[in-house]
Design an enzyme around this catalytic site. Structure first.
Site, PDB file in Angstrom:
ATOM      1  N   GLU A  70       0.881  -1.159   0.000  1.00 23.79           N
ATOM      2  CA  GLU A  70       0.000   0.000   0.000  1.00 23.79           C
ATOM      3  C   GLU A  70       0.925   1.217   0.000  1.00 23.79           C
ATOM      4  O   GLU A  70       1.732   1.385   0.918  1.00 23.79           O
ATOM      5  CB  GLU A  70      -0.913   0.030   1.219  1.00 23.79           C
ATOM      6  CG  GLU A  70      -1.926   1.163   1.134  1.00 23.79           C
ATOM      7  CD  GLU A  70      -2.836   1.242   2.343  1.00 23.79           C
ATOM      8  OE1 GLU A  70      -4.064   1.214   2.151  1.00 23.79           O
ATOM      9  OE2 GLU A  70      -2.325   1.351   3.469  1.00 23.79           O
TER      10      GLU A  70
ATOM     11  N   ASP B  22      -4.705  10.305   9.016  1.00 23.83           N
ATOM     12  CA  ASP B  22      -3.450   9.780   9.538  1.00 23.83           C
ATOM     13  C   ASP B  22      -3.065  10.428  10.851  1.00 23.83           C
ATOM     14  O   ASP B  22      -3.305  11.619  11.090  1.00 23.83           O
ATOM     15  CB  ASP B  22      -2.324  10.002   8.517  1.00 23.83           C
ATOM     16  CG  ASP B  22      -2.485   9.123   7.288  1.00 23.83           C
ATOM     17  OD1 ASP B  22      -2.609   7.901   7.479  1.00 23.83           O
ATOM     18  OD2 ASP B  22      -2.489   9.653   6.167  1.00 23.83           O
TER      19      ASP B  22
ATOM     20  N   TYR C  17     -10.643  -2.497   3.027  1.00 26.08           N
ATOM     21  CA  TYR C  17      -9.777  -2.063   4.127  1.00 26.08           C
ATOM     22  C   TYR C  17     -10.642  -1.936   5.376  1.00 26.08           C
ATOM     23  O   TYR C  17     -11.411  -0.985   5.519  1.00 26.08           O
ATOM     24  CB  TYR C  17      -9.118  -0.721   3.791  1.00 26.08           C
ATOM     25  CG  TYR C  17      -8.000  -0.310   4.732  1.00 26.08           C
ATOM     26  CD1 TYR C  17      -8.174  -0.286   6.111  1.00 26.08           C
ATOM     27  CD2 TYR C  17      -6.770   0.093   4.235  1.00 26.08           C
ATOM     28  CE1 TYR C  17      -7.160   0.092   6.964  1.00 26.08           C
ATOM     29  CE2 TYR C  17      -5.742   0.472   5.081  1.00 26.08           C
ATOM     30  CZ  TYR C  17      -5.942   0.474   6.443  1.00 26.08           C
ATOM     31  OH  TYR C  17      -4.928   0.849   7.289  1.00 26.08           O
TER      32      TYR C  17
END
Length: 280
Positions: free
Chosen positions: A49, A60, A175
């Site tokens: 990834e 993030d 995911y």
């Protein structure tokens, strides 16, 4: 057959799950990133990834945010990221490559152009973390038009209708996040309830599930596989290893102090993480 489909079938035959490392393209430089990524593949990574650096990576945590900034400070551009993907694909023709790209990047470049370039460079799938499935139609259309697999996030506490849409519109893999929040080893993957997370998602069909967020130890990987996931994705732990080898006092920003030492540490880490994908 897509590279991800071929990978999952091959691993299932060997009674293994997939170990998938996340790496930021251009971190800390384009040449270093390609060398780092090749090291991970040689050490046993099943797929990749890869991130495209962005100035506002809202999904993030601080570790990956720092990787974004290191790459941008090193001069990373979308064009240079495309070239890195091409270089990786030249040397690793069979390794599945999934991309993590914030929505503004393809929008600014133009969806059709961006996905076409990614396909031509050799990428297999794209996850846009700040575009939930209910807003994903333009990305799905642009991706499937050129043979790229669109990937969506399945939140740990998602409503049934969300999981149904994720399963219906994802290709390549789903995911699944093991906990709410942002990426990072600062908050580990939950150790209980993973089976429920995975079974809730797989009950709606769709492609194989890769579990991410807080995956940093071999035990985390083993727990993900035992919960029924087809593999595990780890990113912040690898970004931390890279960060520890960057010489921030060097006149040239983003200089790796000792690439051989970094590669040795990464190889040891990936080997241990991959070993944990063996099913009982």
């Amino acid at each position: 057959m897509s590279r991800f489909t071929a990978l999952f079938e091959a691993l299932e035959a060997k009674n293994e799950g997939a170990f998938v490392p996340f790496v930021m393209l251009g971190d800390p430089s384009a040449d270093d990133a390609v060398e780092i990524i090749s090291t991970l593949i040689d050490a046993g990574a099943d797929a990749l990834e890869l991130g495209v650096p962005f100035s506002d990576p809202v999904a993030d945590g601080p570790t990956i945010q720092k990787a974004h900034l290191r790459a941008l400070d090193g001069g990373a551009t979308v064009d240079s990221c495309m070239e890195q993907i091409r270089e990786i694909r030249r040397h690793h023709p069979d390794t599945p490559i999934g991309m993590l790209v914030y929505a503004n990047v393809p929008y600014v470049r133009g969806l059709e152009k961006f996905y076409t370039e990614l396909h031509e460079a050799g990428a297999d799938a794209v996850l846009v973390p700040d575009a939930p499935v209910r807003e994903g139609a333009p990305f799905v259309e642009a991706a499937t038009a050129v043979g790229i697999d669109p990937v969506f996030i399945a939140p740990a506490q998602a409503r049934p209708e969300v999981l149904e849409d994720v399963a219906a519109h994802s290709r390549g893999y789903i995911y699944a996040i093991s906990r709410d929040g942002v990426t990072g080893t600062e908050h580990e993957s939950q150790t209980t309830g993973l089976s429920d997370v995975v079974s809730n998602i797989t009950s709606y069909g769709g492609p194989p599930v890769l579990l991410g967020f807080g995956i940093s130890t071999p035990q985390h990987v083993a727990d993900a596989i035992a919960a029924g996931a087809s593999g595990a994705i780890t990113g912040s732990a690898i970004a931390k290893i890279i960060d520890a080898h960057v010489d921030y006092t060097h006149p040239n920003p983003g200089t790796i102090r000792d690439m051989d030492a970094l590669k040795t540490e990464l190889t040891s880490y990936v080997t241990a993480m991959k070993r944990a994908t063996l099913k009982p």
